[in-house]
Structure formats: C-alpha cells, structure tokens
Design an enzyme around this catalytic site. Structure first.
Site, PDB file in Angstrom:
ATOM      1  N   LYS C  80      34.004  45.144  32.990  1.00 46.24           N
ATOM      2  CA  LYS C  80      34.370  45.558  34.354  1.00 46.24           C
ATOM      3  C   LYS C  80      33.112  46.022  35.080  1.00 46.24           C
ATOM      4  O   LYS C  80      32.291  46.752  34.503  1.00 46.24           O
ATOM      5  CB  LYS C  80      35.410  46.681  34.290  1.00 46.24           C
ATOM      6  N   SER C 160      43.045  48.600  39.426  1.00 43.90           N
ATOM      7  CA  SER C 160      41.775  48.077  39.880  1.00 43.90           C
ATOM      8  C   SER C 160      41.146  47.057  38.930  1.00 43.90           C
ATOM      9  O   SER C 160      40.326  46.259  39.364  1.00 43.90           O
ATOM     10  CB  SER C 160      40.798  49.234  40.094  1.00 43.90           C
ATOM     11  N   SER C 184      44.967  51.787  36.377  1.00 49.78           N
ATOM     12  CA  SER C 184      44.125  50.613  36.611  1.00 49.78           C
ATOM     13  C   SER C 184      43.894  49.718  35.396  1.00 49.78           C
ATOM     14  O   SER C 184      43.321  48.644  35.526  1.00 49.78           O
ATOM     15  CB  SER C 184      42.766  51.056  37.158  1.00 49.78           C
TER      16      SER C 184
END
Lengths: 121, 501, 493
Positions: C80, C160, C184
């Site tokens: 990420k 997210s 997320s």
C-alpha cells in the site's frame, strides 16, 4: 436510508439532539481554512459551508450521550509509555548525522539549509 | 513579608509593576527529547537532525528518559508536586522552524506541579527580606529549529539542529514586583538548575531564556493586561525589559491608551520592546493529547532515584557553610553562588583537611579565605577562572598545608602561588627549589635579633621607655633580615624576650 | 506459467521451497499480470517489477546455496502506498507527496523484505487513507475487478486499501499490505471477496507509515484466505522501539496454531448491528455465518453493544482531529509539493501548497479536525468524543465477558459503483460496522461469505479480544471452510 435512522437521526436534515445546530458560516469556514493553512476560493468556501454543517450537525448527536464520570480515552490498549535511553544515534533510523538524507527531498535546499521565502519577525 | 516599594512614577501618580516569567531551560542530555540525534551546541547546520526531527512522513516520537528524569529532579529541587501521571499534548501552529506543524508540549497534565523558590534579601536592590516566588508548573517540550534571515536576499534558511531538543518550561506565578526581583528570581533559578545538573544555564548559548510577562496597576488594584516579551537571554536584559515595558505601559495608559495582550520582542540596542508582527490566529493552538504517545506514568522507584540523586542545594549548602563550617554569611554566599565554585571549594576543603589531618571545620576558614582573597584575584589577573584553573584543588591544598604546618609564611605563600601559576609546578617543589622554607631555628633568629637591637639601640631605649608601638618595627627588621622566611611566631616570642632583657 | 498467479501466498512459498518453480518465475508471472491490468484497474500508483525480480533472484540464490529461507521467501506482494519504501516514491495517493522518495523503509515493509517477500509496486489508496471508495486518490481510483451481473459499471474496490483489494482479487499479487483506521482493510476485503485482518492496535509498528489518525491506524495483511493472512501477519507484527505505542509482546505462531474447531467457544451477535432494513443479502450472509459457526461447534449468543450507534460520529471527530494535526507537516518546506506564488510570504506559501496538494476529502477532514479542536469547541467535540470512545470500548469489554468473538457484517452493503455516492456522509455511513472495533483497538477481520444477488462478494467480520488474533483467525477459518467461497471475478481487463 435505513442507515441514517440507525445513526439515530437523519443527518440530511441538519438536525441535532439539542434542538438547534452549532452551524458554521462562511466567515467561520474561512477562519478555519486559514488556521489550517489551506487557501480556498470564494466558490469553494460556499460549497464547503453546507457540507461541513451536514457533518458537524450529525456528529453533534454525541452531545446526548451521558458521559458523567467517564474519563476520556487515553490509551486504546492498556499500555504505558516506554522511555528511551539517552544515547546519541543508538538506532541510525532515528539518529542524526544524515544531512543528505534529510535534505534529499527538499524543494529548496541551499548550503545545507532548507530555504523558505524570507520571514520578517 | 515586606512588599516591594518599587514604583513607576507616572504623570498621574504611582504604578506598581507585576511580573511573571516563563523560563525555557534546555535540559542537559546527550540526545534529543524524542529522537536519537545529538544536542551539542554549534554543529554544522542540519547535521544533528534525524528523520524524526525533520518530521518525515510516518516518523514517531519516543521520549528520552533522561529528559524526564532531569525535569523531575528540577521539580524536586523547587519542592514541587511531581505528577506521577502526565501527558504530552500537541500545540499546533505553522512556522518554518517547526517541522511537524506542532510542538509536543504539556498543557493539560504537566510533569511537575506547584513549587516555589526563595530569592535572597538584597537591601541595595530594594529587596528588604527574602521573598518566596511561586512556581506554577514545569513541563517538558520540544525546542524549535532556527531561522537565519541574513544569508540570502529573498530567502530565510532553516536549520533544524535545535529542533526537538528538550526544554523545561518553568512558569512562575506573577509574584515579582520589581526588575530586581525578576533578576533575582532568574539568577536563583539558574543557580538551582546548575546545581541539579538539569540545565547548563548558558544564557549566551540560548540554554536558558525567559519570556517576560509584564503588567502595571495602581498599587493594590486588580492585575492589568499583560504583554509577553519573548526570548530574553540574560538577567540584565530581563531587568531592562521589565523597566522599559512597564514604563511604556504606564505612558500608554496615562495617554488614554490601552495595553494590548500581545507578544513583543526586546531590542537591546535601543533598550525597548516592540510588537511582533501579530498573527490573527496565533492564540488558537488547538492543543490536544498527542496520540503518538501514551500517558507518562512514573513509578516510585524512578522518583526515589531522582530524589536520591539530588545534590545538596544552594540554600542548604549556604546554611551548612555558616553553621557547620563557621564561615561568614558573606563568604558562604559567594562560595555557594555558583555550583562550580562550591564544588571546587569542597574539593579544596577535603584535600586541605586530609593534607593537614584535621577536621574540615578546622581548615574551612583558611581554605575559604585563601580561595576568595588570594586565588580568585590571581586567576583573574591571568584572565582565567576555576574551570580553566591550572591549579587543582589538591595542588592548592598542598600549598595551604605548607602554610598550616609552618613550613612557609602567608606572604611566602603568595609568592609560591604566583610561581605555581607560572610554572605549573607543585607548591612543595617550588618551596624546595627556591629555598623558601620558613626558618624556625631559634638560634639563628636570636643572632639576627641581637644584631638588630645593637644597631638600633636608640629605638630599644624608646621601646623600653614605653613606646611599645615600636615592636612592629623590630619584627619587620628581623623578617627583612631573614628574607621573610623566619617563622613570625618565633620572631615575636624571641623579640619580646630580648626587648624585655 | 499463468497458473502461478492463481496461487496464494503459502502455496507460492511452499512451491518455491520445494523447487516446483523458482521465485523468479513467480515474480515474472505477477509482473506480467500487473502490467496487463494496470490501465484497466489502476491498482498500482507505481510498479516496481525490477524490485520484485531482484528479491526473487535473491531467494533463488539463497535456496540454491542451501540456506534457510524466510517465512515469505519468493512471495511477491503489493505494498500500500502509505508505507515508506526507501528509494521508491511514497505518495499516500496525494499530489502533495508526488515525487517524494523516502530515504528510509517502514518497519513493516522492512520486516516483509527480511522475510523474503518482494515488492511488485505501490498500491493505490484513498488519499492519505481518507475514504471508503478509493475515489479520493489523486491518481484516480482503483477499479474493482468485480462487476455486477450483466453490468459493466465500474465498481469501487473499497477503501482506503482499494488498490490492495483490487490487486489481490484480480490475482495481480497473492497478498498485499493494508492499513485500517476505521475499516480500511476489512471493507475493501469484503467488497472484493478476499480476507484481511486488522490486528490489535500496537501489534504492527506504525513507524514509517504515513499517518492518518495515530490512535487508530494499524497495518495488516490482505490475502486470499485466512491462513495466508495469518502467516503474513506473523511477518508484519512485532515490537518496535521506534513506535511508543508498539506492543512489547511476542508474536504468536498464528498460522501454525490455526484451528477451525470452535467447540467451547462463544460467539456474540450484537443486537444493535441488526438494523432495520439492513441489505437483505448482507443479512442473509450474516445468518449463514451464524449457522456456520454453530456448525463449527461454537455457542452463539445475543450480546449488546449499546453505544454502537455513536461510534461513527465519535470516529468522525477523533480521526479528523488527529489528521488535521498529522497532516500539518505537509507544508512545502522539507519535501513534497511547494507552491510558491510570486511574492508570496511563508504563510501564503503554506496555504497555496496545501490548497494545491490536498484533495477535496483531505481538505474536508482537515477543516473538520481543525474546527473541533479550535478554541471553545474542544471539549464539546473532542473531549466528548473521547469519553464516548471510552464507553464504546467498555461495551466491548462487557461483551467479551460473555463471548470470545463477535460476528457481524463487515459493511452494510456490497460494493457500490464509483460516483454513486456523492454526499460525503453517505460514504462515511458505510463504515458503520467496522469503526467500533477500530475505536476500541480490537483485532478484527473480514472473510468472504458469499455473493450478493447481483453477484458481488459479501464479507463477514469477526471481532476479538485485545491480543486475541488467534481467536479471530480461527473463527474466520471456520467460516472460510464452510462458506467455500471460490468465486473469482471474471477477467475483463
């Protein structure tokens, strides 16, 4: 929208449990934006006011919770603050003497300093 | 408690000045408050900056135990309440010397609570008796970096070496009423932190600086609106700020104006303060607990260690010098004024006692008098002080022992001291080499006395006729004839005997 | 070698170890899949095929030399783009950090490399992890590989960690890192039919992860199944003295101790979560989950989490407040974007830089956070929210006196179409089931439970006691074994 009902109120009405709303106006939003150092145009400001009011009025429902005698949360998982030994550069990842790395991404690095527009104190 | 009678004479009458100080003292530590970079003064720009100090994305603070410990010890030295549960808060504002966009400080739950210190009476300065000054709190916080404005025509340069260095903010109560009291408070605070070892007190290097809060009022009235003059870096300037700012405020009020609560800067060249370019939102710091740090909880063992490691503090030391060592209040005050002097004196005292095999109390006066009346002057002449002294306390003790056991006289000791400073040689070596040993040979002294009495038969006559003041003359002649090396006590005895003859 | 990209993390690790294929072959296969899907799915912000290959070569050499292989040796993963990676742009999907090249490696990513994993690239996300749909990314949203039956509308991969979920679901990587502040990891996992776990707050070091809300942020793995998550979490977790909130506890062998037999375990069903008009497919999946856990031997009981309904509002005060302060460092002085209009002074430079660099959602949250912390409002908003947070946490403490884990839906709906939710509050409400566990710092995971009527994955959430990742993983495994979730998005890219 069942979720809005689940949340205890319909946020779209800008309603809050205390009868009225602590609503923000353009001047307030402009002041917050200035405090947060975010430049906003008139148009953006106009758009933000109802958005922020919607959110703020919705979160104000917390006012109805009885919190008498309740301490604000300080540590989500019971844990105490550990302290570090007073040793210079014990871990290179958190030590000094790395000026090149510190300045590597600077938009304006000069003579080992970060450059910024001249400040008058 | 006798209140200060210091007043500003305005056109409309007398005004009293009210002063509070927020002192920022750099904590003596090797590494910074929340990172491992060094704190040494005067390094190359940005060479003592870690990724944490530069607030790179994802960097986190971890507190330095020594900084916490030193703040706790300082709190104990002003007899303050130590909060076993404290927290760090973020103070949010934007400035180029503040990389995180917030300073990690303590607002809601400071490490150290209420304490106090006592400033000494100083008649001449208008402090008729000792006065207790309240200290509201001590908290620990990060220092900011440094901006340089004069290196480029359109840019300021940022050096983050100081960024993240640990500071103690020591906040007084508004208990001071005159420039002298403010100066005395700052001096006393500096004395204490230097004793404790929590701050080196180097004001010219910025290790200690004061924000001076000043307001004026009619004597006995409510507090007036205060201004805060930032970063004043000497005792003298603090006193000057109080005076000039108080006068400015009085003139302003008497002119029909109002004092604005604001931040000001002191210009030592003009001896005046001026308003800092005010920022409209400067006062909304949006403090909240730093979520990167948990509450700081101190256990009893930690506090016990802090207390046990506290040195004897200046007030206690001064009292002991008077009561235990028999020194005059004045000498005790001078010797304890600075921790380095006191340390040197105590080393000298210990070495002197041991060299003469006597209790410390028996040699304290000798050591104190020599240090204050001989040694300071001699060092001063050379442009040196105790920290740069070429003579160690042990070396000095040897010299004092030679006087104490009668090997040399006090006046010879002065010569020996000069030679010691000149050559770096030990006192004993010099006395031996230069033949400065005191003569206690009664036969030799008697012979010299006989010669002098013969030469000055007229004076002997006068002395015996009742002019006893001439005794000093005979002593001086004898000493002179023996190049100052005769034992003065023996001269006295033998002369009395011979003159009585 | 296309079959390689269908393999999960453990299968790859074992295959490499046994010599069934080389790590380089694996890396090449995934590099190719990443390249092929990049335009359509936009899952990555930066791809790093050479880094994946270099790590693979090292693993193959280590194996050839007969030396011991790491826990994740030969597994290429997606990172990420919130984790600082040395020498590789770390943008948090924001213009303000575009081009920022860290001179350091985050603790978690370093641990993964040390375990033998390699990096395929930096995964897309909502800007500064603020969002639930990936639409706040400055580089355009990641697109879900899933589509509704008979429809080509682009769906959200969640947020997210939407780049992570899209990439794992599309088989562009066998596993990816995520971070979870209010859901997320769990919500994107649920939206894309994969598994993901947010461990107890403090298990994974936050050092080197771009901060959103410090008291909530936790890293965790996202992968095809529970066992892969367990193994990857072992590699990511562990005490880090550089993070003052890091837990100083040993990391258990979660993967070795996995056990789907829930005899003697009690599963709580929070009655407050069963809201009127709950999406029928979600409600059905939840009922299925209850039945599966009973089948696994657990006793299921009704519990109450009375303050649940205040969790979202609490979250949307605390997270923006922390964020407004955490994001103050993006000021154009030391790194990242600088916008210096002609004649601008320092403060004007800040305002211009932050206006140009932050996206609308980030600005919105900074403004809310700034407002709730500002003079006169702090106690009414922030202090009150932290008190309610205490109550929410106590609710869980009480519940865990009765039960060992809690079962709930991960999200109130399946994935929605990009652009479908224009009101920020509509989006915020999607976090309703995931936020409470975040506020209480509890371990929680999402596992696939089935498909909705229009063919989209649904996730079930298991919440556990502090430090009891094992209990969460075990219950997840019990569901996984019974759900038999084998659906895959049909390849259209």
């Amino acid at each position: 929208m069942p979720l809005a009902l689940f949340m205890g109120r319909d946020f779209r009405l800008g309603f809050n449990g205390k009868g009225c709303c602590m609503s923000v106006d353009t001047a307030t939003v402009a002041r917050i934006a200035s405090l947060a150092r975010i430049k906003v145009s008139e148009g953006e400001l106009e758009a933000m006011v109802p958005e922020l009011n919607g959110i703020l009025n919705w979160v104000e429902q917390l006012g109805e919770v009885n919190v008498e005698g309740v301490e604000p949360m300080t540590a989500v998982i019971p844990n105490t603050l550990r302290l570090r030994a007073d040793v210079v550069n014990a871990d290179p990842l958190t030590g000094g003497g790395i000026r090149d790395a510190v300045l590597a991404n600077a938009p304006a690095a000069e003579h080992g300093f970060f450059g910024v527009p001249k400040v008058i104190e | 408690m006798a209140e200060s009678t210091y007043r500003i004479q305005g056109a409309t009458g007398e005004w009293e000045v009210v002063i509070g100080l927020e002192v920022h003292a750099q904590v003596t530590s090797n590494a910074k408050l929340f990172s491992g970079s060094a704190t040494a003064f005067g390094a190359e720009p940005n060479s003592q900056v870690s990724l944490v100090d530069a607030a790179m994305p994802g960097m986190l603070p971890v507190p330095n135990m020594e900084c916490i410990r030193q703040a706790v010890r300082t709190g104990m030295a002003i007899e303050a309440a130590i909060n076993k549960w404290s927290r760090f808060d973020r103070k949010n504002y934007f400035y180029a010397d503040l990389p995180q966009g917030y300073q990690i400080s303590q607002l809601y739950h400071p490490l150290v609570g209420e304490g106090s210190l006592t400033i000494e009476a100083d008649e001449k300065a208008g402090i008729p008796e000792p006065k207790v000054i309240g200290i509201e709190r001590i908290h620990v916080e990060q220092d900011a970096g440094k901006l340089m404005h004069d290196q480029h025509p359109t840019m300021s340069y940022v050096d983050l070496n100081r960024s993240g260095v640990a500071l103690m903010e020591i906040v007084s109560r508004p208990d001071m009423r005159s420039p002298a009291e403010a100066g005395a408070y700052l001096s006393k605070l500096r004395q204490i932190v230097r004793y404790v070892g929590s701050c080196d007190g180097n004001m010219d290097q910025g290790s200690m600086r004061a924000d001076v809060n000043v307001s004026v009022r009619r004597p006995g009235d409510e507090f007036g609106t205060r201004t805060e003059t930032k970063n004043v870096n000497s005792v003298r300037f603090v006193m000057a700020v109080v005076e000039s700012e108080a006068k400015r405020q009085v003139a302003l009020i008497e002119d029909g104006g109002k004092v604005v609560q604001e931040t000001r800067l002191y210009d030592p060249d003009k001896n005046e303060t001026r308003s800092m370019r005010s920022k409209e939102d400067a006062h909304d710091y949006r403090y909240f607990p730093d979520p990167d740090l948990l509450p700081l909880v101190l256990d009893d063992a930690f506090l016990e260690e802090c207390r046990a490691s506290l040195p004897e503090l200046p007030d206690a030391k001064r009292a002991r010098y008077v009561d235990g060592l028999g020194l005059s209040a004045y000498n005790a005050g001078v010797l304890t004024n600075d921790v380095d002097t006191a340390r040197w004196f105590e080393a000298l005292l210990a070495a002197t006692a041991s060299a003469q095999n006597k209790p410390e109390a028996d040699v304290a006066k000798q050591a104190a008098n020599w240090l204050l009346s001989e040694f300071f002057g001699a060092l001063n002449k050379l442009g040196k002080d105790l920290s740069t002294s070429p003579i160690s306390p042990e070396g000095a003790a040897e010299l004092l022992a030679l006087v104490g056991n009668g090997t040399i006289s006090g006046s010879i000791a002065k010569q020996v001291l000069e030679k010691m400073l000149e050559t770096g040689d030990a006192a004993g070596v010099i006395v031996e080499r230069e033949g400065l040993k005191q003569n206690s040979d009664t036969g030799a002294i008697e012979a010299v006395i006989a010669e002098i009495l013969t030469k000055n038969a007229d004076k002997v006559e006068q002395y015996r006729g009742g002019k006893e003041a001439l005794f000093g003359f005979f002593v001086g002649q004898t000493m002179k004839a023996m190049q100052g090396k005769a034992n003065p006590q023996i001269i006295n005895e033998l002369l009395k005997k011979a003159l009585a003859g | 070698m296309t079959g390689l990209t269908d393999l999960g993390l453990i299968a790859i690790r074992d295959g490499v170890a046994k010599g069934e294929f080389t790590a380089v072959e694996v890396a090449q296969a995934f590099n190719a899949a990443v390249a092929e899907a990049q335009e359509a799915l936009n899952a990555f912000i930066v791809t790093t095929p050479e880094a994946a290959l270099a790590a693979a070569e090292k693993v193959d050499a280590t194996r050839a030399a007969g030396k011991e292989l790491g826990k994740l040796a030969g597994v290429p993963i997606g990172m990420k783009d919130l984790f600082a990676t040395k020498g590789v742009q770390t943008s948090a999907a924001s213009k303000i950090l575009e081009g920022f090249t860290p001179q350091y490696e985050s603790t978690v990513s370093q641990k993964l490399w040390d375990a033998g994993a390699g990096m395929l690239g930096k995964l897309n996300l909502d800007q500064f992890a603020m969002g639930s749909s990936n639409e706040s990314s400055a580089f355009g949203p990641a697109i879900s590989p899933w589509r509704r039956k008979g429809d080509t509308a682009a769906l959200t991969a969640g947020g997210s960690s939407g780049g992570s979920s899209a990439a794992v679901a599309a088989r562009l990587c066998p596993a990816a890192t995520g971070t979870d502040t209010g859901g997320s990891i769990r919500q994107p996992a649920a939206f894309t039919g994969i598994s993901g776990i947010k461990p107890t707050y403090g298990r994974c070091s936050r050092w080197g992860i771009v901060a959103f809300a410090s008291s909530l942020d936790q890293a965790g793995p996202m992968a095809h199944d529970v066992a892969d998550c367990a193994l990857m979490l072992e590699a990511m977790a562990g005490f880090d003295p550089k993070d003052a909130t890091s837990l100083d506890m040993p990391v258990p062998d979660w993967s070795a101790l996995l056990n789907a037999d829930l005899k003697g375990k009690k599963v709580g069903i929070p009655r407050e979560y069963r809201i009127e008009g709950l999406n029928a497919d979600v409600a059905k999946a939840w009922d299925d989950g209850i039945a599966w856990l009973k089948d696994a031997g657990a006793e299921v009981l009704d519990i109450s989490l009375p303050h649940s309904k205040y969790a979202l509002a609490t979250y949307y005060i605390i997270a923006p407040a922390e964020a407004s302060s955490n994001l103050a460092r993006y000021d154009g002085v030391r790194y990242g974007l600088r916008d210096l209009p002609d004649g601008a002074n320092l403060q004007e430079m800040y305002a211009a830089t932050r206006a140009a660099g932050f996206g609308a959602e980030v600005k919105r949250r900074i403004l809310i956070g700034t407002y709730v912390l500002s003079a006169g409002f702090y106690d009414a908003y922030y202090t009150q929210a932290q008190k309610v947070r205490t109550l929410i946490s106590r609710d869980f403490e009480e519940a865990f006196k009765q039960c060992d884990v809690i079962l709930a839906p991960t999200a109130p709906t399946p994935a929605f179409a990009l652009g479908e939710k224009s009101n920020p509050l509509d989006l915020y409400l999607g976090d309703v089931f995931s936020v409470p566990a975040s506020l209480a710092g509890l371990p929680a995971m999402s596992v696939p439970a089935g498909l909705s009527s229009d063919g989209l994955p649904l996730g079930l959430q298991i919440i556990g006691r502090p430090f009891d990742e094992q209990g969460v993983l075990n219950a997840g495994l019990a569901i996984e074994q019974r759900a038999q979730f084998s659906a895959k998005p049909e390849k259209w890219w």
